[in-house]
Design a protein around this motif. Structure first.
Motif, mmCIF file in Angstrom:
data_model
loop_
_atom_site.group_PDB
_atom_site.id
_atom_site.type_symbol
_atom_site.label_atom_id
_atom_site.label_comp_id
_atom_site.label_asym_id
_atom_site.label_seq_id
_atom_site.Cartn_x
_atom_site.Cartn_y
_atom_site.Cartn_z
ATOM 1 N N ASP A 47 62.222 32.435 42.713
ATOM 2 C CA ASP A 47 63.615 32.369 43.183
ATOM 3 C C ASP A 47 63.781 31.318 44.281
ATOM 4 N N LYS A 48 62.800 31.213 45.192
ATOM 5 C CA LYS A 48 62.885 30.194 46.249
ATOM 6 C C LYS A 48 62.846 28.796 45.639
ATOM 7 N N LYS A 50 63.814 27.953 42.646
ATOM 8 C CA LYS A 50 65.111 27.738 41.990
ATOM 9 C C LYS A 50 66.184 27.396 43.025
ATOM 10 N N SER A 51 66.151 28.071 44.167
ATOM 11 C CA SER A 51 67.109 27.800 45.231
ATOM 12 C C SER A 51 66.969 26.370 45.758
ATOM 13 N N ASP A 54 68.497 24.108 43.197
ATOM 14 C CA ASP A 54 69.960 24.180 43.294
ATOM 15 C C ASP A 54 70.450 23.378 44.499
ATOM 16 N N GLY A 55 69.710 23.423 45.610
ATOM 17 C CA GLY A 55 70.049 22.639 46.799
ATOM 18 C C GLY A 55 69.995 21.150 46.534
ATOM 19 N N GLN A 99 66.324 20.514 53.410
ATOM 20 C CA GLN A 99 66.051 21.911 53.056
ATOM 21 C C GLN A 99 64.611 22.147 52.593
#
Length: 136
Positions: A47-48, A50-51, A54-55, A99
């Motif tokens: 999930d991290k 993927k985040s 997305d960023g 990020q």
């Protein structure tokens, strides 16, 4: 496996003006495609990852998913287990994506940062440009 464990590199820092940076990127991609990968084993790492991807879209950063072979036939590697190469850009320039440098993915993410400096051919580049960036 990039950031999947503590001893793996998570960031590549290079001079923006380096004449061989495109060749380096090409060779890095070739090697990452050749290296076997493992499934993400830290809770939440998929999930991290993927985040972070997305960023990339939010900042307009280039993200490349590198599909590599599994470490063995018995070890299944899913879509979220592949290394993601994130082009963060150059600090201070529009679109710079910090990020991936601020959030530890605990998964297969490798970020590239280009540092702008006229000192890239100077032996003081490391001490005057890279070290202050990394320690900030």
């Amino acid at each position: 496996n990039c950031g999947s464990n503590c001893l793996s590199p998570q960031v590549v820092v290079m001079p923006k003006q380096w004449k061989q940076k495109d060749l380096f990127r090409e060779k890095l991609l070739e090697e990452l495609k050749r290296q076997p990968t493992t499934p993400c084993y830290y809770p939440g790492s998929v999930d991290k990852n993927k985040s972070l991807v997305d960023g990339c879209k939010q900042f307009g950063s280039k993200c490349t998913t590198i599909v590599a072979p599994s470490v063995s036939e018995e070890t299944a590697v899913g879509e979220g287990d592949h290394v993601v190469l994130v082009e963060c850009g150059t600090p201070g320039e529009e679109g710079f994506n910090s990020q991936p440098l601020l959030v530890e993915a605990f998964g297969p993410t490798l970020s590239i940062v280009e540092l702008d400096s006229e000192q890239d051919e100077n032996e003081m580049y490391l001490a005057n440009v890279v070290v202050p960036f990394l320690n900030n």
